[in-house]
Design an enzyme around this catalytic site. Structure first.
Site, short mmCIF file in Angstrom:
data_model
loop_
_atom_site.label_atom_id
_atom_site.label_comp_id
_atom_site.label_asym_id
_atom_site.label_seq_id
_atom_site.Cartn_x
_atom_site.Cartn_y
_atom_site.Cartn_z
N GLY A 175 33.19 45.08 28.01
CA GLY A 175 32.00 45.40 27.22
C GLY A 175 32.26 46.30 26.02
O GLY A 175 31.34 46.81 25.41
N LYS A 201 25.86 39.36 34.44
CA LYS A 201 25.42 40.73 34.76
C LYS A 201 23.89 40.76 34.88
O LYS A 201 23.29 39.75 35.22
CB LYS A 201 25.96 41.72 33.72
CG LYS A 201 27.46 41.54 33.52
CD LYS A 201 28.12 42.66 32.79
CE LYS A 201 29.61 42.35 32.66
NZ LYS A 201 30.37 43.47 32.13
N HIS A 238 33.96 43.91 41.30
CA HIS A 238 33.83 44.13 39.85
C HIS A 238 33.84 45.63 39.58
O HIS A 238 33.30 46.42 40.36
CB HIS A 238 32.53 43.50 39.33
CG HIS A 238 32.47 43.50 37.84
ND1 HIS A 238 32.09 44.62 37.13
CD2 HIS A 238 32.78 42.55 36.92
CE1 HIS A 238 32.15 44.33 35.83
NE2 HIS A 238 32.58 43.08 35.67
N GLU A 251 32.18 47.46 37.70
CA GLU A 251 30.86 48.13 37.67
C GLU A 251 30.38 48.41 39.09
O GLU A 251 29.74 49.44 39.34
CB GLU A 251 29.87 47.26 36.88
CG GLU A 251 30.15 47.34 35.37
CD GLU A 251 29.79 46.10 34.58
OE1 GLU A 251 28.96 45.29 35.05
OE2 GLU A 251 30.35 45.94 33.48
N GLU A 253 40.80 42.81 35.18
CA GLU A 253 39.82 43.28 34.21
C GLU A 253 40.04 44.77 33.93
O GLU A 253 39.50 45.62 34.67
CB GLU A 253 38.40 43.07 34.74
CG GLU A 253 38.01 41.63 34.95
CD GLU A 253 36.51 41.44 34.79
OE1 GLU A 253 36.11 40.61 33.96
OE2 GLU A 253 35.73 42.15 35.45
N SER A 281 36.13 41.71 27.27
CA SER A 281 35.92 41.36 25.86
C SER A 281 36.59 40.05 25.44
O SER A 281 37.11 39.93 24.33
CB SER A 281 36.37 42.52 24.96
OG SER A 281 35.58 43.68 25.22
N ASN A 300 30.04 35.88 33.72
CA ASN A 300 29.35 36.91 34.49
C ASN A 300 28.17 37.39 33.66
O ASN A 300 28.35 38.15 32.71
CB ASN A 300 30.33 38.05 34.79
CG ASN A 300 29.66 39.24 35.45
OD1 ASN A 300 28.49 39.16 35.84
ND2 ASN A 300 30.38 40.34 35.57
P1 PGA Z 1 32.84 41.49 28.91
O1 PGA Z 1 32.68 41.67 30.51
O2 PGA Z 1 33.36 40.11 28.67
O3 PGA Z 1 31.44 41.69 28.37
O4 PGA Z 1 33.80 42.53 28.46
C1 PGA Z 1 33.62 41.12 31.38
C2 PGA Z 1 33.24 41.41 32.80
O5 PGA Z 1 32.68 42.49 33.08
O6 PGA Z 1 33.47 40.58 33.70
#
Ligand code: PGA
Length: 249
Positions: free
Chosen positions: A173, A11, A95, A97, A167, A212, A9
């Site tokens: 992140g 982003k 997701h 976010e 997740e 992460s 992803n």
């Molecule tokens: P990350 O993000 O691997 O940077 O923690 C995962 C995601 O948001 O799908």
């Protein structure tokens, strides 16, 4: 044996030049040697160009989001038909976010799930609890609610062409991944919940872990019996790191 997947992803990162370089580097790794399927999810505006670059490769293309509606007067939105048209195979829905920053609720996420499938896109349905919810002992209640909102509007059979991603919001992140045992516990819970509808479909469903994931922790996470791959944010922006994660499956 369940299918396995590592999806990157991206982003809101990248540029035409940076993406071209990243995909070039990724294509140099022998994806044929990866035991898992791999996919990347660039921002909408780069999908078509990425599709051209990935043509005839083993790396599939996904979108980071999708419009719940089919088409028409929805300024700024991108439909399932459009994503299919430019070569997407996957679409991430729900997701954290999107849920947190753009107020997407469980019902909207469920509609997005159906929109994806209406055009033979494989939805990657994200669920996960916040730190406060985990500390309050609500992890299972939260992911159950998020999953049930989708199960309420689909037939269990629809999960055959879908992917689930656990997740935990506190792991996204932050550099602080869920431990393999924490991930396994929630994955097993989710699979069990689906098994109460249809045991065969639950047994075959791919459940990815996200939050992460890095080259240094992927193998121990993927060794868990109910962890079938990863949804990878930050580490998917570095070709060698992403390739190592794919190899870890
Ligand atoms: P990350 O993000 O691997 O940077 O923690 C995962 C995601 O948001 O799908």
């Amino acid at each position: 044996m369940r299918k396995r997947l590592v999806a990157g992803n991206w982003k809101m990162h990248g540029s035409r030049a940076e993406n071209a370089r990243l995909l070039d580097e990724l294509l140099q790794f022998d994806s044929g040697a990866w035991p898992a399927a791999a996919a990347v999810c660039p921002p909408f505006v780069y999908l078509q160009e990425s599709a051209r670059q990935l043509k005839d490769s083993g790396i599939a293309l996904g979108a980071q989001d999708i419009c719940a509606d089919a088409g028409g007067a929805f300024t700024g939105e991108v439909s399932a038909a459009m994503l299919k048209d430019v070569g997407c195979r996957y679409a991430i829905v729900g997701h954290s976010e999107r849920r947190a920053l753009y107020a997407e609720d469980d019902r909207l996420v469920a509609r997005k799930f159906m929109a994806a499938q209406s055009h033979q896109l494989v939805p990657i349905l994200c669920v996960g609890e916040s730190l406060a919810e985990r500390e309050a002992g609500q992890t299972e209640a939260v992911v159950a609610r998020q999953l049930d909102a989708v199960l309420a509007v689909i037939e269990p059979e629809a999960l055959v062409e879908a992917v689930l991603a656990y997740e935990p919001v506190w792991a996204i992140g932050t550099g602080k991944n869920a431990s393999p045992e924490q991930a396994q516990a929630v994955h097993a819970f989710l699979r069990g919940r689906i098994a109460s509808h249809d045991a065969r479909i639950a047994a075959g469903l791919q459940i990815l872990y996200g939050g992460s994931v890095k080259a240094s922790n992927a193998a121990e996470l993927f060794a868990m019996p109910d962890v079938d791959g990863g949804l990878v944010g930050g580490a998917s922006l570095k070709a060698d790191e992403f390739a190592q994660i794919c190899s870890a499956l």
